[in-house]
Motif scaffolding. Structure first.
Motif, PDB file in Angstrom:
ATOM      1  N   VAL A 104     169.785  79.592  10.985  1.00  0.00           N
ATOM      2  CA  VAL A 104     168.026  80.084   9.771  1.00  0.00           C
ATOM      3  C   VAL A 104     168.860  79.734   8.450  1.00  0.00           C
ATOM      4  CG1 VAL A 104     166.742  80.912   9.617  1.00  0.00           C
ATOM      5  CG2 VAL A 104     166.991  80.839  11.945  1.00  0.00           C
ATOM      6  N   LEU A 145     167.272  76.880   6.175  1.00  0.00           N
ATOM      7  CA  LEU A 145     166.802  76.644   5.192  1.00  0.00           C
ATOM      8  C   LEU A 145     167.850  76.730   4.081  1.00  0.00           C
ATOM      9  CD1 LEU A 145     165.060  80.274   5.611  1.00  0.00           C
ATOM     10  CD2 LEU A 145     164.523  78.023   5.614  1.00  0.00           C
ATOM     11  N   CYS A 159     162.212  74.975  19.623  1.00  0.00           N
ATOM     12  CA  CYS A 159     162.163  76.017  18.983  1.00  0.00           C
ATOM     13  C   CYS A 159     161.115  76.802  19.715  1.00  0.00           C
ATOM     14  CB  CYS A 159     162.126  75.037  17.371  1.00  0.00           C
ATOM     15  SG  CYS A 159     163.438  74.503  16.556  1.00  0.00           S
TER      16      CYS A 159
END
Length: 187
Positions: free
Chosen positions: A16, A20, A67
């Protein structure tokens, strides 16, 4: 928390973070030609053309569904109870009895806590109902000999548990800890 779940958590957080970071870097790199702070990334006409012309909408939907499923799996893995609620005990007459896991944990903790040199004992019952295993955390007194405490645990204590539950084998993992203490002064 199990080591596998701990590893999955770290990998998930790392991924993650990388996604990002990559998205932020991509937006920063594309910022000058976009037309300023208040301009949209894609104009409405461009969005409509890309959505209608390409057949990639199903890939976006499948990616989002994947997801969501992975997030639900992760959430359920966080909430799962690692302790075994009960153990199946063979009564010897062809029937079976169910022994509460907490009762077995408390009995083992009381017997192990009464050993010489053991200050405190915590026990967790793991595994399956038909094949349980024990995880013990022993806090030893400063004067205790770890080898003696471990021998007393492996012999009488685990022997009583195996006899009372009727299990031929009961895997056990013991973690010994000696608390820090100050040296006593002699005057």
């Amino acid at each position: 928390m199990s080591p596998v779940l701990r590893t999955v958590n770290r990998i998930l957080l790392g991924l993650v973070g990388l996604v990002l970071l990559a998205a932020g870097a991509g937006l920063l790199a594309a910022a000058p030609p976009l037309g300023g702070r208040h301009a949209p990334l894609l104009a409405a006409q461009t969005r409509r053309e890309h959505w209608q012309a390409g057949g990639w909408w199903w890939a976006v939907a499948a990616g989002l569904a994947l997801c969501v499923l992975l997030a639900l799996w992760w959430l359920l893995a966080q909430l799962r109870r690692p302790r075994l609620p009960a153990v199946v005990v063979d009564t010897g007459d062809g029937e079976f009895a169910v022994l509460r896991g907490r009762a077995l944990e408390e009995a083992v903790a009381a017997e192990a806590g009464a050993l010489a040199g053991v200050a405190r004992c915590r026990v967790a019952l793991r595994g399956r109902r038909g094949a349980p295993s024990l995880r013990l955390a022993l806090e030893l007194e400063p004067y205790a000999v770890p080898a003696d405490a471990l021998a007393a645990l492996a012999g009488p204590v685990l022997g009583h548990v195996r006899t009372s539950t009727g299990l031929a084998g009961l895997p056990a993992e013991a973690r010994l800890r000696v608390p820090r203490h100050r040296a006593s002064r002699v005057t």
